[in-house]
Design an enzyme around this catalytic site. Structure first.
Site, PDB file in Angstrom:
ATOM      1  N   GLY A   1       2.855   7.194  -1.120  1.00 54.60           N
ATOM      2  CA  GLY A   1       3.618   8.354  -1.711  1.00 54.60           C
ATOM      3  C   GLY A   1       3.989   9.244  -0.504  1.00 54.60           C
ATOM      4  N   GLY A   2       4.212   8.328   0.968  1.00 57.26           N
ATOM      5  CA  GLY A   2       5.364   8.682   1.764  1.00 57.26           C
ATOM      6  C   GLY A   2       6.608   7.743   1.427  1.00 57.26           C
TER       7      GLY A   2
ATOM      8  N   GLY B   1       3.826   0.408   5.100  1.00 65.13           N
ATOM      9  CA  GLY B   1       4.971   1.404   6.247  1.00 65.13           C
ATOM     10  C   GLY B   1       4.282   1.669   7.049  1.00 65.13           C
TER      11      GLY B   1
ATOM     12  N   LEU C   1      -3.766   4.540  -3.693  1.00 62.36           N
ATOM     13  CA  LEU C   1      -6.057   5.063  -3.925  1.00 62.36           C
ATOM     14  C   LEU C   1      -5.802   6.228  -3.371  1.00 62.36           C
ATOM     15  CD1 LEU C   1      -6.640   2.886  -0.268  1.00 62.36           C
ATOM     16  CD2 LEU C   1      -6.846   2.259  -2.567  1.00 62.36           C
TER      17      LEU C   1
ATOM     18  N   ASP D   1       7.546   5.933   4.015  1.00 62.26           N
ATOM     19  CA  ASP D   1       7.826   5.626   4.692  1.00 62.26           C
ATOM     20  C   ASP D   1       7.276   3.714   3.889  1.00 62.26           C
ATOM     21  OD1 ASP D   1       8.739   6.526   6.720  1.00 62.26           O
ATOM     22  OD2 ASP D   1       6.666   6.604   7.835  1.00 62.26           O
ATOM     23  N   SER D   2       6.324   4.117   3.705  1.00 58.84           N
ATOM     24  CA  SER D   2       5.844   2.945   2.405  1.00 58.84           C
ATOM     25  C   SER D   2       6.786   3.013   0.554  1.00 58.84           C
ATOM     26  CB  SER D   2       4.223   3.438   1.617  1.00 58.84           C
ATOM     27  OG  SER D   2       3.736   4.762   0.973  1.00 58.84           O
TER      28      SER D   2
ATOM     29  N   ALA E   1       0.681  -1.031   0.389  1.00 59.51           N
ATOM     30  CA  ALA E   1       0.032  -0.056  -0.033  1.00 59.51           C
ATOM     31  C   ALA E   1       0.958   0.819   0.304  1.00 59.51           C
ATOM     32  CB  ALA E   1      -0.818   0.056   0.917  1.00 59.51           C
ATOM     33  N   MET E   2       0.910   1.873  -1.192  1.00 58.53           N
ATOM     34  CA  MET E   2       1.934   2.985  -1.571  1.00 58.53           C
ATOM     35  C   MET E   2       0.699   3.653  -2.016  1.00 58.53           C
ATOM     36  SD  MET E   2       4.245   1.654  -4.330  1.00 58.53           S
ATOM     37  CE  MET E   2       5.498   2.881  -3.860  1.00 58.53           C
TER      38      MET E   2
ATOM     39  N   CYS F   1      -5.573  13.637   6.155  1.00 57.62           N
ATOM     40  CA  CYS F   1      -5.227  13.944   5.088  1.00 57.62           C
ATOM     41  C   CYS F   1      -6.384  14.651   3.772  1.00 57.62           C
ATOM     42  CB  CYS F   1      -5.647  12.521   3.854  1.00 57.62           C
ATOM     43  SG  CYS F   1      -7.286  11.113   4.339  1.00 57.62           S
TER      44      CYS F   1
ATOM     45  N   CYS G   1     -10.014   4.672   8.601  1.00 58.25           N
ATOM     46  CA  CYS G   1      -9.852   4.441   7.339  1.00 58.25           C
ATOM     47  C   CYS G   1      -9.293   3.105   6.849  1.00 58.25           C
ATOM     48  CB  CYS G   1      -8.677   5.346   6.988  1.00 58.25           C
ATOM     49  SG  CYS G   1      -7.570   5.462   5.024  1.00 58.25           S
TER      50      CYS G   1
END
Length: 377
Positions: free
Chosen positions: A21-22, A136, A44, A24-25, A18-19, A208, A112
């Protein structure tokens, strides 16, 4: 047995990451790719692209989807973007608004994880033939007595197990947390060493879908006319002032009340006032001295339990009632129907309904639920 605990060679093990965009992931995906796993990245889209474009430190917005795709290209993995906007609004945003209107303080990141990420996305990962799904998050997964257990992240300053309390046993069996044994400084160093495009990207700070922290505007937009002015009342019944809507207040709040303090009986000092209770039915914000916040009993609903079965038996635990606090000593009694009672060894101040109570046995996260009320023994 490979490093993810699966009886396959890494090249034959498909991992959906699960990415967001940060960093950690992105590092989680890059580490697994470097180990030779068959990695697939999924990002997502959870809300309107234009809502936070250009806002640093968001999650699952337009810029973040672009960053996730750049990293996926860098590490040479397939990457998919799934439109979960409708599911996210129903499961997370609507719940966020309704919780505030009930006079409670929500944690949308938990909702979430509980719904969209660890339910819908996990199902999607299985449909893609994944052997597991990685994130992440700073939490650890270890086998205890033949079952997957969740432990606090090795770096307690970054531990995110509090936000993962709603993870079910079935989900935990399928999940992996590659960063759980690392401090954030090491994650940044790995991102820099690999030359990832997001190595210097700031961490997410705000919710977010709430730009600049202005959640009241989100509530008003999604529930027009639901926010009404009313009275700020002292616990002794004295009307102290007016408020612009109960959604702007949370239990334990001291600043921003706009009513000053109250003189002591001696008349020479002023005692600060705190929000003691938010009453949406009477449309009142009730304030009082700090002593009026003391609670040593907490009622919990929607309990998710990963620990040993011990319904009705008093169980010594440590409990976190806010994400940033250290676990406190308590006795937990599990009841049927997802309910539980917590008796704190020492009273705490500012416990807010709508927040989470998360239970630990040492490093192991046993489960948690939503705070439905508080009391005094």
């Amino acid at each position: 047995m490979n490093s993810l605990g699966i009886d396959k060679a890494p090249a034959d093990t498909r991992v959906v990451v699960a990415m967001s965009g940060g960093v950690d992931s992105s590092v989680a995906a890059a580490m697994l790719r470097r180990e030779g796993y068959d990695v697939v990245g999924i990002t997502l889209q959870l809300y309107d692209y234009g809502m936070t474009v250009g806002k640093k430190g968001a999650c699952c917005a337009g810029q973040d989807i672009y960053d996730a795709r750049r990293v996926a290209d860098q590490i040479d993995i397939p990457h998919y973007v799934l439109d979960y906007e409708s599911r996210f609004k129903q499961s997370v945003m609507d719940d966020f608004v309704d919780t505030y209107l009930k006079g409670e303080t929500p944690i949308p990141c938990v909702r979430c994880n509980q719904t969209v990420k660890f339910k819908d996305l996990l199902d999607q990962a299985r449909e893609l033939g994944a052997d597991c799904m990685a994130t992440g998050h700073y939490a650890r997964r270890e086998m205890v007595d033949g079952r997957a257990a969740m432990l606090r992240g090795a770096d307690h300053n970054r531990d995110q197990s509090y936000f993962l309390f709603a993870t079910t046993q079935e989900q935990l069996d399928f999940l992996r947390f590659p960063l759980g044994d690392k401090p954030k400084t090491e994650t940044r160093a790995i991102a820099d060493a690999l030359g990832l495009a997001v190595a210097d990207k700031p961490d997410s700070q705000d919710i977010c879908f709430v730009p600049t922290g202005g959640y009241a505007k989100v509530v008003e937009k999604l529930r027009p006319g639901a926010v009404r002015p009313g009275e700020i009342v002292h616990v002794d019944g004295t009307i102290m002032g007016r408020h612009d809507g109960v959604i702007n207040y949370t239990v334990g709040q001291r600043k921003g009340l706009g009513i000053g303090g109250r003189k002591t009986e001696a008349g020479d000092d002023v005692d600060p006032l705190y929000v003691v209770r938010v009453d949406p039915v009477a449309n009142q914000v009730v304030v009082g001295p700090r002593a009026a916040l003391a609670r040593d009993k907490v009622m919990v609903r929607e309990l998710n339990w990963l620990g040993p079965n011990a319904v009705g038996v008093p169980m010594p635990v440590s409990v976190k009632l806010r994400s940033a606090q250290n676990p406190a000593a308590a006795v937990l009694v599990l009841h049927g129907g997802g309910n539980a009672i917590v008796e704190l060894e020492a009273a705490q101040y500012g416990i807010s309904p709508g927040q989470a109570a998360v239970f630990y046995d040492g490093e192991r996260m046993l489960g948690g639920g939503w705070i439905s009320g508080t009391g005094v023994r």
